[in-house]
Design a protein around this motif. Structure first.
Motif, PDB file in Angstrom:
ATOM      1  N   LYS A 110       0.821  -1.225   0.000  1.00 59.38           N
ATOM      2  CA  LYS A 110       0.000   0.000   0.000  1.00 59.38           C
ATOM      3  C   LYS A 110       0.852   1.270   0.000  1.00 59.38           C
ATOM      4  N   SER A 166       3.385  -1.926  -4.187  1.00 58.27           N
ATOM      5  CA  SER A 166       2.001  -1.505  -4.337  1.00 58.27           C
ATOM      6  C   SER A 166       1.308  -2.583  -5.148  1.00 58.27           C
ATOM      7  N   LYS A 192      -1.750  -2.782  -5.741  1.00 60.24           N
ATOM      8  CA  LYS A 192      -2.783  -2.141  -6.559  1.00 60.24           C
ATOM      9  C   LYS A 192      -2.237  -1.680  -7.909  1.00 60.24           C
ATOM     10  N   THR A 193      -1.055  -1.092  -7.905  1.00 58.17           N
ATOM     11  CA  THR A 193      -0.476  -0.586  -9.158  1.00 58.17           C
ATOM     12  C   THR A 193       0.517  -1.573  -9.780  1.00 58.17           C
TER      13      THR A 193
END
Length: 106
Positions: free
Chosen positions: A44, A86, A88-89
């Protein structure tokens, strides 16, 4: 039987501090089971309260390294890698050492 473990910690303030007891329990159980290599993924890093902060990562990495070093002998054959990610990315999950990455400092 495995000799490696991946532990995921959140970089988000509040979430990180809230999971430290669980981190300690899992890490101690893994060491007791004979795990030799640890990868700690600090996830994160993209969060709006973290924004890929090197300082935040350094703070968490320092805690993790101090935790392991206080519990294992240097010559025990164990290794610890702490990686900012990350999920998410996909940064440092799908690719590493990209100079255009927001975590090119790592």
């Amino acid at each position: 039987f495995t000799d490696s473990a991946v532990v995921v910690l959140s970089a988000v303030p509040g979430e990180y501090e809230g999971c430290l007891d669980q981190f300690r329990q899992y890490a101690m159980a893994a060491m007791t089971a004979g795990i030799k290599s640890f990868v700690v993924a600090v996830n994160k890093m993209d969060h709006q309260r973290v924004l890929y902060s090197k300082e935040r990562f350094d703070q968490i990495e320092k805690f993790v390294r101090n935790f392991f070093e206080s519990r294992i002998r240097r010559r025990s054959g164990r290794s610890i890698a702490v990686v900012p990610v990350s999920a998410k990315t996909g940064c440092n999950v799908c690719s590493f050492k990209n100079h255009n990455s927001p975590m090119s400092w790592w």
